[in-house]
Design an enzyme around this catalytic site. Structure first.
Site, PDB file in Angstrom:
ATOM      1  N   ASP A 138       8.896  -2.854  -3.616  1.00 11.17           N
ATOM      2  CA  ASP A 138       7.852  -3.699  -4.200  1.00 11.17           C
ATOM      3  C   ASP A 138       8.511  -4.716  -5.147  1.00 11.17           C
ATOM      4  OD1 ASP A 138       5.233  -4.427  -4.816  1.00 11.17           O
ATOM      5  OD2 ASP A 138       5.035  -2.924  -6.407  1.00 11.17           O
ATOM      6  N   HIS A 139       8.200  -5.981  -4.982  1.00 13.47           N
ATOM      7  CA  HIS A 139       8.717  -7.037  -5.866  1.00 13.47           C
ATOM      8  C   HIS A 139      10.243  -7.048  -5.990  1.00 13.47           C
ATOM      9  CE1 HIS A 139       4.789  -8.403  -7.184  1.00 13.47           C
ATOM     10  NE2 HIS A 139       4.423  -7.135  -7.278  1.00 13.47           N
TER      11      HIS A 139
ATOM     12  N   ASP B  12      10.272 -11.132  -3.634  1.00 14.22           N
ATOM     13  CA  ASP B  12       9.333 -11.910  -4.437  1.00 14.22           C
ATOM     14  C   ASP B  12      10.097 -13.023  -5.143  1.00 14.22           C
ATOM     15  OD1 ASP B  12       7.542 -12.998  -6.163  1.00 14.22           O
ATOM     16  OD2 ASP B  12       7.010 -11.131  -7.173  1.00 14.22           O
TER      17      ASP B  12
ATOM     18  N   ASP C 100      -1.429   0.355  -7.942  1.00 10.54           N
ATOM     19  CA  ASP C 100      -0.553   1.148  -8.801  1.00 10.54           C
ATOM     20  C   ASP C 100      -1.306   1.587 -10.061  1.00 10.54           C
ATOM     21  OD1 ASP C 100       1.479   2.296 -10.234  1.00 10.54           O
ATOM     22  OD2 ASP C 100       2.712   0.519 -10.402  1.00 10.54           O
TER      23      ASP C 100
HETATM   24  P1  13P Z   1      -2.156  -3.113  -9.819  1.00  4.14           P
HETATM   25  O1  13P Z   1      -1.473  -3.279 -11.139  1.00  4.14           O
HETATM   26  O2  13P Z   1      -3.455  -3.842  -9.782  1.00  4.14           O
HETATM   27  O3  13P Z   1      -2.304  -1.697  -9.406  1.00  4.14           O
HETATM   28  O4  13P Z   1      -1.224  -3.833  -8.710  1.00  4.14           O
HETATM   29  C1  13P Z   1      -0.136  -3.156  -8.159  1.00  4.14           C
HETATM   30  C2  13P Z   1       0.750  -4.037  -7.369  1.00  4.14           C
HETATM   31  O5  13P Z   1       0.425  -5.160  -7.026  1.00  4.14           O
HETATM   32  C3  13P Z   1       2.049  -3.508  -6.981  1.00  4.14           C
HETATM   33  O6  13P Z   1       2.836  -4.469  -6.363  1.00  4.14           O
HETATM   34  O1  G3H Z   2       3.415  -4.704  -9.222  1.00  5.97           O
HETATM   35  C1  G3H Z   2       3.972  -3.966 -10.022  1.00  5.97           C
HETATM   36  C2  G3H Z   2       3.860  -2.508  -9.933  1.00  5.97           C
HETATM   37  O2  G3H Z   2       2.703  -2.063 -10.577  1.00  5.97           O
HETATM   38  C3  G3H Z   2       5.109  -1.851 -10.427  1.00  5.97           C
HETATM   39  O3  G3H Z   2       5.178  -1.809 -11.801  1.00  5.97           O
HETATM   40  O4  G3H Z   2       7.513  -2.504 -12.368  1.00  5.97           O
HETATM   41  O5  G3H Z   2       6.156  -1.094 -13.944  1.00  5.97           O
HETATM   42  O6  G3H Z   2       7.049  -0.120 -11.808  1.00  5.97           O
HETATM   43  P1  G3H Z   2       6.569  -1.362 -12.544  1.00  5.97           P
HETATM   44 ZN    ZN Z   3       2.518  -6.466  -7.060  1.00 10.64          ZN
END
Ligand code: 13P
Ligand code: G3H
Ligand code: ZN
Length: 341
Positions: free
Chosen positions: A100-101, A122, A284
């Site tokens: 993720d990201h 990203d 998340d």
């Molecule tokens: P939320 O913070 O809305 O749960 O989004 C999570 C997210 O986009 C993870 O990439």
């Molecule tokens: O989009 C972000 C997610 O909620 C991950 O958050 O970087 O705190 O693990 P984090």
């Molecule tokens: Zn995100």
């Protein structure tokens, strides 16, 4: 030694998204950082017969350890296959391990080499051509290994630890065709008014309902419709899609927490998005809050408790129920790989 996700029993997102698009639902992408969250996610998705994307941020990767993560994911797949066998399931649910990201080529490469079946790059904070160049570099490495790639165009507002963007910028529909053509990504994350974290909208952006609860401005479905029209049949991703469940906010505040004016995206709008080209919905914060509410309750009601299983166990149970409900009522992903258990 690099390990392929195929050896861990994982799947990339291509077939998942093809089916989600055709079936007019979205695949849940739930973030995890620890064993209880992972158990809850896969239990809920196995029981509801939903495909699932196990999502790991770079912060989660640091927290959990890269090597341990690989075995956790492999263990989760095996656990699900055992559940399916015990229940005589007619199909297996597909399970993706997704970065993720991801923000650098090196991070994406390291995840791919360590068993991830999908990565997000990203680069949405970079100028358009630089976003394309970095995204394309990741796609070239991933494609040779049959790993799927998510890119992002437009910026979400938010205050998560490692996902910072002070101001949101909606995705410009005029640029999506060029971005997808030049990067050849498998899916595209867009910005239509969602944002990360538990405080998605400032009180002054909202109205209040009769109970005094904040009602946020609606998502920009007009922008989504324009993007869909420009990219027919192409999978779209929605980040920042927690609803910030008000029962969890109340429970947290009742049991000693302080989360004032926390507000998320209403679930009926997510349901509407899931019926469109949106094939992946990221959640998340709702998991974090449901877990925190359950743990706070145990601590408040049983101050003598010190066995982690006695507070992490109820938290895990609450997570399973929340994820099942999301799959059934919000994403529409339940029952897509056979009958629910
Ligand atoms: P939320 O913070 O809305 O749960 O989004 C999570 C997210 O986009 C993870 O990439
Ligand atoms: O989009 C972000 C997610 O909620 C991950 O958050 O970087 O705190 O693990 P984090
Ligand atoms: Zn995100």
């Amino acid at each position: 030694m690099p390990v392929s996700y195929k050896d861990l029993g994982l799947a990339n997102t291509r077939d998942m998204f093809r089916r989600a698009f055709a079936g007019r639902y979205a695949v849940p992408a739930y973030n995890f950082n620890n064993m209880e969250q992972l158990q809850a996610i896969v239990t809920a998705c196995a029981e509801t017969r939903s495909p699932v994307i196990l999502q790991v941020s770079s912060g989660a990767r640091k927290y959990a350890n890269q090597t341990l993560l690989r075995y956790m994911a492999e263990g989760a797949v095996r656990m699900v296959r055992e559940m399916e066998k015990a229940k005589g399931a007619s199909q297996e649910i597909p399970i993706t391990l997704h970065l993720d990201h991801g923000d650098t080529f090196e991070l994406a490469k390291s995840c791919i080499d360590n068993g991830f079946s999908s990565v997000m790059i990203d680069a949405s904070h970079l100028p358009f051509d630089e976003n394309i160049a970095l995204t394309r570099e990741v796609v070239d490495y991933a494609r040779a290994r049959d790993v799927s790639v998510e890119g992002e165009l437009g910026r979400l507002a938010g205050i998560e630890d490692e996902v910072r963007s002070e101001h949101s910028t909606y995705t410009p529909p005029d640029l999506v065709i060029e971005f997808v053509k030049r990067t050849t990504v498998d899916s595209l994350a867009i910005s239509i008014g969602t944002s990360h974290g538990a405080y998605k909208f400032k009180p002054e952006q909202c109205t209040r309902d009769a109970r005094g609860i904040l009602v946020p401005p609606p998502l920009r479905f007009d922008i989504l419709a324009e993007i869909e029209q420009k990219l027919p049949g192409f999978p779209i991703v929605l980040h920042g899609a927690s609803s910030v469940i008000q029962e969890a906010v109340t429970a947290i505040n009742t049991f000693g927490g302080k989360m004032k004016d926390a507000v998320g995206v209403p679930e009926d709008q997510l349901r509407q998005a899931a019926r469109s080209a949106v094939c992946k919905i990221n959640i998340d914060t709702d998991g974090r809050m449901v877990m925190t509410a359950a743990i706070r309750k145990v601590f408040a009601e049983s101050p003598g408790e010190f066995d982690p299983r006695k507070y992490l166990g109820p938290a895990r149970t609450a997570l399973v129920e929340m994820y099942k409900r999301k799959n059934r009522e919000v994403l529409g992903s339940a029952g897509r790989y056979g009958e629910e258990f």
